[in-house]
Scaffold this active site. Structure first.
Site, PDB file in Angstrom:
ATOM      1  N   THR A 169       1.175  -1.363   0.128  1.00 48.20           N
ATOM      2  CA  THR A 169      -0.206   0.351  -0.151  1.00 48.20           C
ATOM      3  C   THR A 169       0.872   1.644  -0.070  1.00 48.20           C
ATOM      4  OG1 THR A 169      -0.069  -0.087   2.326  1.00 48.20           O
ATOM      5  CG2 THR A 169      -1.924  -0.946   1.326  1.00 48.20           C
ATOM      6  N   HIS A 170       0.365   1.904  -0.686  1.00 51.19           N
ATOM      7  CA  HIS A 170       1.726   4.063  -0.767  1.00 51.19           C
ATOM      8  C   HIS A 170       2.683   2.632  -1.610  1.00 51.19           C
ATOM      9  CE1 HIS A 170      -1.211   5.268   2.523  1.00 51.19           C
ATOM     10  NE2 HIS A 170      -1.414   4.417   2.780  1.00 51.19           N
ATOM     11  N   SER A 291      18.682  -1.146 -25.737  1.00 52.62           N
ATOM     12  CA  SER A 291      18.779   0.443 -26.020  1.00 52.62           C
ATOM     13  C   SER A 291      19.961  -0.008 -27.273  1.00 52.62           C
ATOM     14  CB  SER A 291      19.436   0.360 -25.374  1.00 52.62           C
ATOM     15  OG  SER A 291      20.339   1.951 -26.032  1.00 52.62           O
ATOM     16  N   LYS A 297      20.859  -2.945 -22.232  1.00 53.25           N
ATOM     17  CA  LYS A 297      19.749  -2.765 -22.001  1.00 53.25           C
ATOM     18  C   LYS A 297      18.503  -3.961 -22.180  1.00 53.25           C
ATOM     19  CE  LYS A 297      18.246   0.125 -19.639  1.00 53.25           C
ATOM     20  NZ  LYS A 297      17.868   1.703 -20.324  1.00 53.25           N
ATOM     21  N   GLU A 304       5.563  -0.488 -20.869  1.00 52.28           N
ATOM     22  CA  GLU A 304       5.503   1.258 -20.587  1.00 52.28           C
ATOM     23  C   GLU A 304       4.345   2.344 -21.983  1.00 52.28           C
ATOM     24  OE1 GLU A 304       9.662   2.808 -20.481  1.00 52.28           O
ATOM     25  OE2 GLU A 304       9.756   1.189 -21.298  1.00 52.28           O
TER      26      GLU A 304
END
Ligand code: ARG
Length: 475
Positions: A169-170, A291, A297, A304
Protein backbone atom coordinates in the site's frame (compact mmCIF):
# COMPACT_ATOMS: atom_id res chain seq x y z
CA UNK A 1 -6.20 14.07 -43.77
CA UNK A 2 -7.49 12.30 -46.87
CA UNK A 3 -5.45 9.38 -48.11
CA UNK A 4 -6.26 10.62 -51.57
CA UNK A 5 -4.22 13.74 -50.96
CA UNK A 6 -5.21 17.31 -51.63
CA UNK A 7 -7.55 17.49 -54.60
CA UNK A 8 -7.14 20.26 -57.19
CA UNK A 9 -8.70 23.47 -55.97
CA UNK A 10 -10.40 24.96 -59.02
CA UNK A 11 -13.34 22.59 -58.84
CA UNK A 12 -13.33 22.40 -62.63
CA UNK A 13 -13.92 18.68 -62.75
CA UNK A 14 -17.05 18.50 -60.67
CA UNK A 15 -17.28 15.54 -58.45
CA UNK A 16 -20.81 14.17 -58.86
CA UNK A 17 -22.12 14.18 -55.32
CA UNK A 18 -25.20 12.42 -53.95
CA UNK A 19 -26.91 15.77 -53.65
CA UNK A 20 -25.87 17.19 -57.05
CA UNK A 21 -29.47 17.92 -58.15
CA UNK A 22 -29.88 20.82 -55.76
CA UNK A 23 -26.49 22.34 -56.58
CA UNK A 24 -25.27 24.24 -59.59
CA UNK A 25 -21.58 23.93 -59.01
CA UNK A 26 -19.53 21.04 -57.72
CA UNK A 27 -18.01 20.90 -54.28
CA UNK A 28 -14.86 22.89 -53.60
CA UNK A 29 -11.72 20.87 -53.19
CA UNK A 30 -11.27 22.32 -49.73
CA UNK A 31 -14.74 21.19 -48.74
CA UNK A 32 -14.08 17.65 -49.87
CA UNK A 33 -10.68 17.58 -48.19
CA UNK A 34 -12.04 18.85 -44.90
CA UNK A 35 -15.33 16.96 -44.72
CA UNK A 36 -14.54 13.59 -46.27
CA UNK A 37 -14.62 10.57 -44.00
CA UNK A 38 -13.73 7.86 -46.51
CA UNK A 39 -10.14 7.79 -45.29
CA UNK A 40 -11.30 6.41 -41.95
CA UNK A 41 -14.80 5.01 -42.47
CA UNK A 42 -13.61 2.71 -45.28
CA UNK A 43 -13.27 -0.03 -42.73
CA UNK A 44 -17.03 0.00 -42.26
CA UNK A 45 -17.58 -1.47 -45.72
CA UNK A 46 -18.74 -4.92 -44.55
CA UNK A 47 -21.21 -3.28 -42.21
CA UNK A 48 -22.41 -0.77 -44.76
CA UNK A 49 -23.06 -3.57 -47.24
CA UNK A 50 -24.80 -5.69 -44.62
CA UNK A 51 -27.02 -2.75 -43.72
CA UNK A 52 -27.80 -2.14 -47.39
CA UNK A 53 -28.71 -5.78 -47.97
CA UNK A 54 -31.21 -5.61 -45.13
CA UNK A 55 -32.57 -2.30 -46.36
CA UNK A 56 -33.10 -3.75 -49.84
CA UNK A 57 -34.98 -6.72 -48.39
CA UNK A 58 -37.06 -4.20 -46.45
CA UNK A 59 -37.86 -2.29 -49.65
CA UNK A 60 -38.94 -5.52 -51.38
CA UNK A 61 -40.89 -6.62 -48.33
CA UNK A 62 -42.78 -3.33 -48.36
CA UNK A 63 -43.35 -3.65 -52.15
CA UNK A 64 -41.52 -0.36 -52.70
CA UNK A 65 -39.25 -2.04 -55.21
CA UNK A 66 -39.81 -5.29 -57.11
CA UNK A 67 -38.18 -8.57 -56.21
CA UNK A 68 -36.22 -8.37 -59.48
CA UNK A 69 -34.92 -4.93 -58.59
CA UNK A 70 -34.04 -6.18 -55.14
CA UNK A 71 -32.12 -9.10 -56.65
CA UNK A 72 -30.24 -6.79 -58.99
CA UNK A 73 -29.19 -4.51 -56.14
CA UNK A 74 -28.29 -7.47 -53.92
CA UNK A 75 -26.12 -8.94 -56.67
CA UNK A 76 -24.40 -5.59 -57.12
CA UNK A 77 -23.80 -5.40 -53.38
CA UNK A 78 -22.25 -8.88 -53.51
CA UNK A 79 -20.05 -7.68 -56.33
CA UNK A 80 -18.96 -4.64 -54.35
CA UNK A 81 -18.20 -6.85 -51.36
CA UNK A 82 -15.91 -8.97 -53.50
CA UNK A 83 -14.12 -5.89 -54.84
CA UNK A 84 -13.74 -4.47 -51.34
CA UNK A 85 -12.52 -7.80 -49.97
CA UNK A 86 -9.94 -8.15 -52.74
CA UNK A 87 -8.86 -4.54 -52.50
CA UNK A 88 -9.74 -3.95 -56.16
CA UNK A 89 -12.54 -1.49 -55.47
CA UNK A 90 -11.69 1.73 -57.32
CA UNK A 91 -12.55 4.77 -55.22
CA UNK A 92 -13.17 8.04 -57.07
CA UNK A 93 -12.76 11.61 -55.95
CA UNK A 94 -16.43 12.17 -55.26
CA UNK A 95 -16.58 9.23 -52.81
CA UNK A 96 -16.81 11.32 -49.69
CA UNK A 97 -17.52 8.40 -47.41
CA UNK A 98 -17.91 4.63 -47.59
CA UNK A 99 -21.69 4.93 -47.95
CA UNK A 100 -21.37 7.17 -50.99
CA UNK A 101 -18.74 4.93 -52.54
CA UNK A 102 -20.79 1.74 -52.17
CA UNK A 103 -23.95 3.34 -53.52
CA UNK A 104 -22.12 4.82 -56.50
CA UNK A 105 -20.61 1.47 -57.41
CA UNK A 106 -23.91 -0.38 -56.91
CA UNK A 107 -25.55 2.05 -59.32
CA UNK A 108 -22.78 1.52 -61.87
CA UNK A 109 -23.20 -2.24 -61.64
CA UNK A 110 -26.98 -2.60 -61.26
CA UNK A 111 -28.04 0.21 -63.54
CA UNK A 112 -31.41 1.88 -62.87
CA UNK A 113 -32.29 -0.52 -60.05
CA UNK A 114 -29.20 0.72 -58.20
CA UNK A 115 -30.71 4.17 -58.11
CA UNK A 116 -33.43 2.78 -55.84
CA UNK A 117 -31.06 1.53 -53.11
CA UNK A 118 -31.23 4.72 -51.10
CA UNK A 119 -35.05 4.87 -51.14
CA UNK A 120 -36.43 5.76 -47.72
CA UNK A 121 -32.96 5.92 -46.23
CA UNK A 122 -30.56 8.65 -45.28
CA UNK A 123 -26.87 8.45 -44.62
CA UNK A 124 -27.82 9.50 -41.14
CA UNK A 125 -29.57 6.24 -40.27
CA UNK A 126 -27.27 4.33 -42.61
CA UNK A 127 -24.04 5.52 -40.98
CA UNK A 128 -25.49 5.04 -37.50
CA UNK A 129 -26.48 1.48 -38.44
CA UNK A 130 -23.04 0.70 -39.82
CA UNK A 131 -21.23 1.84 -36.71
CA UNK A 132 -23.61 -0.13 -34.48
CA UNK A 133 -23.01 -3.29 -36.52
CA UNK A 134 -19.25 -2.71 -36.36
CA UNK A 135 -19.32 -1.99 -32.65
CA UNK A 136 -21.46 -5.03 -31.89
CA UNK A 137 -18.84 -7.25 -33.50
CA UNK A 138 -15.71 -5.45 -32.31
CA UNK A 139 -16.81 -5.20 -28.68
CA UNK A 140 -17.04 -8.96 -28.62
CA UNK A 141 -13.57 -9.26 -30.15
CA UNK A 142 -12.07 -7.01 -27.52
CA UNK A 143 -13.86 -9.04 -24.84
CA UNK A 144 -12.27 -12.17 -26.32
CA UNK A 145 -8.85 -10.55 -26.05
CA UNK A 146 -9.61 -9.72 -22.42
CA UNK A 147 -10.49 -13.38 -21.81
CA UNK A 148 -7.16 -14.37 -23.38
CA UNK A 149 -5.33 -12.14 -20.89
CA UNK A 150 -7.42 -13.44 -18.00
CA UNK A 151 -6.60 -17.00 -19.09
CA UNK A 152 -2.88 -16.24 -18.94
CA UNK A 153 -3.28 -14.62 -15.52
CA UNK A 154 -5.17 -17.69 -14.30
CA UNK A 155 -2.60 -20.10 -15.70
CA UNK A 156 0.27 -18.19 -14.18
CA UNK A 157 -1.61 -17.95 -10.89
CA UNK A 158 -2.19 -21.71 -10.97
CA UNK A 159 1.47 -22.49 -11.55
CA UNK A 160 2.63 -19.93 -8.94
CA UNK A 161 1.64 -22.31 -6.13
CA UNK A 162 2.77 -20.98 -2.77
CA UNK A 163 5.01 -18.24 -4.20
CA UNK A 164 4.53 -14.99 -2.36
CA UNK A 165 5.71 -11.43 -2.69
CA UNK A 166 5.21 -8.24 -0.73
CA UNK A 167 1.77 -6.74 -0.99
CA UNK A 168 2.00 -2.96 -1.13
CA UNK A 169 0.00 0.00 0.00
CA UNK A 170 1.37 3.44 -0.82
CA UNK A 171 3.98 1.38 -2.72
CA UNK A 172 5.45 0.55 0.69
CA UNK A 173 5.73 -3.09 1.70
CA UNK A 174 2.66 -3.96 3.74
CA UNK A 175 1.90 -7.67 4.09
CA UNK A 176 3.00 -10.69 2.06
CA UNK A 177 0.49 -11.96 -0.49
CA UNK A 178 0.49 -14.97 -2.76
CA UNK A 179 1.62 -14.20 -6.30
CA UNK A 180 -1.55 -15.97 -7.47
CA UNK A 181 -3.61 -13.53 -5.43
CA UNK A 182 -1.85 -10.57 -7.00
CA UNK A 183 -2.30 -11.87 -10.55
CA UNK A 184 -5.97 -12.68 -10.01
CA UNK A 185 -6.63 -9.19 -8.65
CA UNK A 186 -6.05 -7.95 -12.20
CA UNK A 187 -8.11 -10.84 -13.54
CA UNK A 188 -11.19 -9.77 -11.57
CA UNK A 189 -10.82 -6.13 -12.64
CA UNK A 190 -10.67 -7.25 -16.26
CA UNK A 191 -13.79 -9.32 -15.64
CA UNK A 192 -15.63 -6.15 -14.66
CA UNK A 193 -14.46 -4.67 -17.96
CA UNK A 194 -16.21 -7.53 -19.75
CA UNK A 195 -19.32 -7.06 -17.61
CA UNK A 196 -19.35 -3.39 -18.58
CA UNK A 197 -19.00 -4.23 -22.27
CA UNK A 198 -21.88 -6.71 -21.95
CA UNK A 199 -24.03 -4.03 -20.42
CA UNK A 200 -23.06 -1.50 -23.08
CA UNK A 201 -24.01 -4.05 -25.70
CA UNK A 202 -27.66 -3.78 -24.64
CA UNK A 203 -27.62 -0.16 -25.78
CA UNK A 204 -25.51 -0.79 -28.87
CA UNK A 205 -27.72 -3.62 -30.09
CA UNK A 206 -30.53 -1.36 -31.34
CA UNK A 207 -31.25 -0.69 -35.00
CA UNK A 208 -31.55 2.95 -36.10
CA UNK A 209 -32.39 1.90 -39.68
CA UNK A 210 -35.69 3.39 -40.80
CA UNK A 211 -35.23 6.64 -38.91
CA UNK A 212 -34.33 8.23 -42.25
CA UNK A 213 -32.68 11.62 -42.08
CA UNK A 214 -34.45 12.39 -38.81
CA UNK A 215 -38.21 11.85 -39.00
CA UNK A 216 -39.00 8.48 -40.55
CA UNK A 217 -40.64 8.15 -43.93
CA UNK A 218 -43.86 8.48 -45.93
CA UNK A 219 -43.03 5.09 -47.44
CA UNK A 220 -44.47 1.96 -45.77
CA UNK A 221 -41.10 0.87 -44.37
CA UNK A 222 -41.00 -1.39 -41.30
CA UNK A 223 -37.97 -0.63 -39.10
CA UNK A 224 -38.60 -3.80 -37.09
CA UNK A 225 -38.22 -5.85 -40.26
CA UNK A 226 -34.73 -4.57 -41.06
CA UNK A 227 -33.79 -4.69 -37.37
CA UNK A 228 -34.66 -8.40 -37.33
CA UNK A 229 -32.84 -8.97 -40.63
CA UNK A 230 -29.71 -7.48 -39.10
CA UNK A 231 -30.12 -9.48 -35.90
CA UNK A 232 -30.55 -6.41 -33.73
CA UNK A 233 -32.25 -7.04 -30.41
CA UNK A 234 -34.54 -4.04 -30.84
CA UNK A 235 -35.39 -1.14 -33.06
CA UNK A 236 -35.39 2.56 -32.22
CA UNK A 237 -38.34 4.18 -30.47
CA UNK A 238 -37.74 7.71 -31.72
CA UNK A 239 -36.23 8.69 -35.05
CA UNK A 240 -34.68 11.92 -33.75
CA UNK A 241 -32.99 10.02 -30.97
CA UNK A 242 -31.94 7.22 -33.36
CA UNK A 243 -29.88 9.50 -35.64
CA UNK A 244 -29.15 12.18 -33.06
CA UNK A 245 -27.43 10.31 -30.20
CA UNK A 246 -24.02 8.81 -29.68
CA UNK A 247 -24.13 7.94 -26.00
CA UNK A 248 -23.65 4.26 -26.85
CA UNK A 249 -20.36 5.19 -28.53
CA UNK A 250 -19.26 7.35 -25.61
CA UNK A 251 -20.12 4.45 -23.33
CA UNK A 252 -18.15 1.98 -25.44
CA UNK A 253 -15.25 4.43 -25.35
CA UNK A 254 -15.45 4.55 -21.58
CA UNK A 255 -15.40 0.76 -21.44
CA UNK A 256 -12.31 0.75 -23.65
CA UNK A 257 -10.73 3.51 -21.60
CA UNK A 258 -11.20 1.47 -18.45
CA UNK A 259 -9.52 -1.52 -20.11
CA UNK A 260 -6.70 0.78 -21.22
CA UNK A 261 -6.32 2.06 -17.67
CA UNK A 262 -6.24 -1.46 -16.29
CA UNK A 263 -3.55 -2.36 -18.83
CA UNK A 264 -1.70 0.80 -17.90
CA UNK A 265 -1.70 -0.17 -14.23
CA UNK A 266 -0.45 -3.66 -15.05
CA UNK A 267 2.17 -2.02 -17.25
CA UNK A 268 3.36 0.22 -14.45
CA UNK A 269 3.78 -2.77 -12.14
CA UNK A 270 5.79 -4.63 -14.73
CA UNK A 271 8.02 -1.63 -15.31
CA UNK A 272 8.77 -1.83 -11.59
CA UNK A 273 8.97 -5.62 -11.41
CA UNK A 274 11.45 -5.87 -14.27
CA UNK A 275 13.73 -3.16 -12.89
CA UNK A 276 16.98 -4.24 -11.29
CA UNK A 277 15.76 -2.67 -8.06
CA UNK A 278 12.76 -5.01 -7.82
CA UNK A 279 14.00 -7.86 -9.98
CA UNK A 280 10.70 -9.75 -9.59
CA UNK A 281 10.33 -10.68 -13.25
CA UNK A 282 12.39 -11.08 -16.40
CA UNK A 283 10.92 -10.48 -19.84
CA UNK A 284 11.21 -12.91 -22.68
CA UNK A 285 13.41 -11.55 -25.48
CA UNK A 286 10.45 -11.50 -27.84
CA UNK A 287 8.60 -9.12 -25.56
CA UNK A 288 11.41 -6.76 -24.62
CA UNK A 289 13.45 -4.23 -26.53
CA UNK A 290 17.08 -3.21 -26.46
CA UNK A 291 18.75 0.17 -26.39
CA UNK A 292 20.34 1.65 -29.50
CA UNK A 293 23.22 2.92 -27.40
CA UNK A 294 23.43 0.97 -24.15
CA UNK A 295 24.35 -2.65 -24.90
CA UNK A 296 23.28 -4.00 -21.52
CA UNK A 297 19.71 -2.70 -21.64
CA UNK A 298 16.55 -4.78 -21.84
CA UNK A 299 13.58 -2.49 -21.78
CA UNK A 300 9.91 -3.15 -20.95
CA UNK A 301 8.51 -1.10 -23.83
CA UNK A 302 5.22 -2.98 -24.00
CA UNK A 303 4.55 -2.23 -20.35
CA UNK A 304 5.51 1.40 -20.84
CA UNK A 305 3.36 1.86 -23.91
CA UNK A 306 0.43 0.18 -22.20
CA UNK A 307 0.83 3.00 -19.71
CA UNK A 308 1.48 5.68 -22.34
CA UNK A 309 -1.27 4.75 -24.77
CA UNK A 310 -3.87 4.86 -22.03
CA UNK A 311 -3.45 8.62 -22.24
CA UNK A 312 -4.42 8.53 -25.90
CA UNK A 313 -7.48 6.44 -25.23
CA UNK A 314 -8.57 8.79 -22.45
CA UNK A 315 -8.25 11.53 -25.07
CA UNK A 316 -10.45 9.57 -27.47
CA UNK A 317 -13.18 9.44 -24.84
CA UNK A 318 -12.96 13.03 -23.72
CA UNK A 319 -12.70 14.22 -27.32
CA UNK A 320 -15.98 12.57 -28.25
CA UNK A 321 -17.68 13.85 -25.12
CA UNK A 322 -16.62 17.36 -26.07
CA UNK A 323 -17.93 16.82 -29.61
CA UNK A 324 -21.31 15.67 -28.30
CA UNK A 325 -21.77 18.45 -25.81
CA UNK A 326 -24.16 21.12 -26.99
CA UNK A 327 -25.38 19.41 -30.16
CA UNK A 328 -29.07 20.03 -30.79
CA UNK A 329 -31.27 17.28 -32.17
CA UNK A 330 -30.90 15.49 -34.38
CA UNK A 331 -28.06 14.59 -36.73
CA UNK A 332 -25.23 17.10 -36.99
CA UNK A 333 -22.19 16.59 -39.14
CA UNK A 334 -20.15 16.82 -35.96
CA UNK A 335 -21.20 13.22 -35.39
CA UNK A 336 -18.90 12.12 -38.16
CA UNK A 337 -16.23 12.74 -35.52
CA UNK A 338 -17.46 9.71 -33.57
CA UNK A 339 -15.53 7.26 -35.70
CA UNK A 340 -11.85 8.15 -35.44
CA UNK A 341 -11.70 8.11 -31.64
CA UNK A 342 -13.74 4.91 -31.57
CA UNK A 343 -11.53 3.15 -34.11
CA UNK A 344 -8.37 4.46 -32.48
CA UNK A 345 -9.41 3.33 -29.02
CA UNK A 346 -10.54 -0.06 -30.25
CA UNK A 347 -7.31 -0.68 -32.18
CA UNK A 348 -5.11 0.56 -29.37
CA UNK A 349 -6.82 -1.50 -26.69
CA UNK A 350 -6.97 -4.65 -28.80
CA UNK A 351 -3.27 -4.44 -29.67
CA UNK A 352 -2.38 -3.57 -26.09
CA UNK A 353 -4.26 -6.58 -24.76
CA UNK A 354 -2.41 -8.88 -27.15
CA UNK A 355 0.97 -7.44 -26.26
CA UNK A 356 0.46 -7.52 -22.49
CA UNK A 357 -0.96 -11.04 -22.72
CA UNK A 358 2.12 -12.28 -24.57
CA UNK A 359 4.45 -10.41 -22.25
CA UNK A 360 2.97 -11.98 -19.11
CA UNK A 361 2.63 -15.42 -20.68
CA UNK A 362 6.32 -15.59 -21.55
CA UNK A 363 7.94 -13.77 -18.63
CA UNK A 364 9.93 -15.54 -15.92
CA UNK A 365 9.18 -14.78 -12.30
CA UNK A 366 12.13 -14.47 -9.95
CA UNK A 367 10.38 -16.06 -7.01
CA UNK A 368 13.47 -15.93 -4.78
CA UNK A 369 13.64 -12.15 -5.14
CA UNK A 370 9.90 -11.82 -4.52
CA UNK A 371 9.99 -13.95 -1.40
CA UNK A 372 13.17 -12.37 -0.04
CA UNK A 373 11.52 -8.97 -0.37
CA UNK A 374 8.46 -10.26 1.46
CA UNK A 375 10.42 -11.97 4.22
CA UNK A 376 11.57 -8.89 6.07
CA UNK A 377 10.77 -9.45 9.75
CA UNK A 378 8.51 -6.44 9.99
CA UNK A 379 6.12 -8.02 7.50
CA UNK A 380 4.82 -10.13 10.38
CA UNK A 381 3.99 -7.16 12.63
CA UNK A 382 0.25 -7.41 12.02
CA UNK A 383 0.34 -11.17 12.65
CA UNK A 384 1.95 -10.51 16.04
CA UNK A 385 -0.66 -7.93 16.95
CA UNK A 386 -3.44 -10.31 15.91
CA UNK A 387 -1.77 -13.12 17.89
CA UNK A 388 -2.08 -10.90 21.00
CA UNK A 389 -5.71 -10.07 20.11
CA UNK A 390 -6.53 -13.80 20.08
CA UNK A 391 -5.18 -13.91 23.65
CA UNK A 392 -7.43 -11.13 24.85
CA UNK A 393 -5.27 -8.05 24.37
CA UNK A 394 -7.25 -5.10 22.95
CA UNK A 395 -6.06 -4.43 19.40
CA UNK A 396 -4.97 -0.84 20.09
CA UNK A 397 -2.77 -2.07 22.94
CA UNK A 398 -1.41 -4.96 20.84
CA UNK A 399 -0.61 -2.51 18.04
CA UNK A 400 1.39 -0.37 20.50
CA UNK A 401 3.30 -3.35 21.95
CA UNK A 402 4.34 -4.63 18.52
CA UNK A 403 5.02 -1.12 17.24
CA UNK A 404 7.46 -0.55 20.09
CA UNK A 405 9.23 -3.85 19.34
CA UNK A 406 9.48 -2.96 15.64
CA UNK A 407 10.96 0.42 16.54
CA UNK A 408 13.52 -1.26 18.82
CA UNK A 409 14.37 -3.86 16.16
CA UNK A 410 14.82 -1.20 13.50
CA UNK A 411 17.22 0.63 15.86
CA UNK A 412 19.41 -2.40 15.24
CA UNK A 413 20.28 -3.89 18.62
CA UNK A 414 18.41 -7.17 18.22
CA UNK A 415 16.13 -8.88 15.76
CA UNK A 416 12.37 -8.61 16.01
CA UNK A 417 12.21 -12.36 16.41
CA UNK A 418 14.45 -12.26 19.50
CA UNK A 419 12.57 -9.31 20.95
CA UNK A 420 9.28 -11.15 20.50
CA UNK A 421 10.65 -14.34 22.05
CA UNK A 422 11.84 -12.41 25.13
CA UNK A 423 8.70 -10.30 25.55
CA UNK A 424 6.52 -11.37 28.53
CA UNK A 425 3.23 -11.14 26.62
CA UNK A 426 4.60 -12.80 23.47
CA UNK A 427 7.27 -15.54 23.80
CA UNK A 428 8.49 -18.44 21.61
CA UNK A 429 5.10 -19.32 20.05
CA UNK A 430 4.70 -15.76 18.82
CA UNK A 431 8.35 -15.64 17.72
CA UNK A 432 7.64 -18.56 15.40
CA UNK A 433 5.48 -16.19 13.36
CA UNK A 434 8.54 -14.08 12.59
CA UNK A 435 9.99 -16.54 10.10
CA UNK A 436 10.20 -16.60 6.31
CA UNK A 437 7.01 -17.73 4.62
CA UNK A 438 4.85 -17.89 7.73
CA UNK A 439 3.00 -14.63 7.50
CA UNK A 440 1.28 -15.25 4.16
CA UNK A 441 -0.17 -18.54 5.44
CA UNK A 442 -1.96 -16.62 8.20
CA UNK A 443 -4.28 -14.80 5.77
CA UNK A 444 -7.21 -17.17 6.13
CA UNK A 445 -10.31 -15.05 5.60
CA UNK A 446 -12.41 -15.42 2.44
CA UNK A 447 -11.00 -13.35 -0.41
CA UNK A 448 -7.73 -12.97 1.49
CA UNK A 449 -4.17 -13.39 0.26
CA UNK A 450 -3.20 -16.72 1.88
CA UNK A 451 -3.17 -20.25 0.45
CA UNK A 452 -6.52 -21.34 1.90
CA UNK A 453 -8.72 -18.55 0.46
CA UNK A 454 -6.66 -18.34 -2.73
CA UNK A 455 -7.35 -22.02 -3.43
CA UNK A 456 -11.08 -21.37 -3.48
CA UNK A 457 -10.56 -18.10 -5.33
CA UNK A 458 -8.82 -20.03 -8.11
CA UNK A 459 -11.88 -22.26 -8.39
CA UNK A 460 -14.28 -19.34 -8.44
CA UNK A 461 -12.21 -17.43 -10.95
CA UNK A 462 -12.08 -20.48 -13.22
CA UNK A 463 -15.89 -20.67 -13.12
CA UNK A 464 -16.30 -16.95 -13.69
CA UNK A 465 -13.88 -17.08 -16.60
CA UNK A 466 -15.94 -19.83 -18.21
CA UNK A 467 -18.97 -17.53 -18.07
CA UNK A 468 -17.05 -14.56 -19.50
CA UNK A 469 -15.66 -16.76 -22.24
CA UNK A 470 -19.07 -18.18 -23.06
CA UNK A 471 -20.39 -14.67 -23.66
CA UNK A 472 -17.54 -13.74 -25.98
CA UNK A 473 -18.00 -16.83 -28.12
CA UNK A 474 -21.75 -17.13 -28.71
CA UNK A 475 -22.92 -20.36 -30.32
N1 ARG B 1 -19.97 10.34 -43.30
C1 ARG B 1 -21.11 10.85 -42.60
C2 ARG B 1 -20.99 10.46 -41.11
O1 ARG B 1 -20.23 9.61 -40.80
C3 ARG B 1 -22.34 10.33 -43.17
C4 ARG B 1 -23.55 11.17 -42.85
C5 ARG B 1 -23.59 12.37 -43.65
N2 ARG B 1 -24.90 12.91 -43.54
C6 ARG B 1 -25.18 14.11 -44.01
N3 ARG B 1 -26.40 14.53 -43.83
N4 ARG B 1 -24.28 14.87 -44.58
O2 ARG B 1 -21.64 11.03 -40.25
Amino acid sequence: MSERGEPGSDGSEHARTLWHGRFEGGPAAELMAFTESLSFDKRLWPDDIEGSRAHVRGLVNASIITAAEGDAIAAALDHVAVEMGRGTFAFVESDEDIHTAVERRVTEIAGPAGGKLHTGRSRNDQAATGVRLWLRRELRVVAQRIVDLQTVLLNRAGEAGGTYLPGYTHLQRAQPVLLAHHLLAHGWALGRDIDRIRDTMRRVDISPLGAGALAGSSLPLVPAFTAAELGFAATFENSLDAVGSRDHIAEALFDLTMVAINLSRIGEEWVLWTSEEFGFARLDDGYATGSSMLPQKKNPDIAELARGKAGRVIGDLTGLLATMKGLPLSYNRDYQEDKEPLFDAMDTVRLGLGAITGMIATATFNTDRMQAAADSETGSATDLAEWLVMRGVPFREAHAIVGTLVRTALAGTSSLRDLVRDHPQLGPDAAALVAPGVSVTRRITPGGAGPVPVASQLTRFTEALDAWRAWTTPS
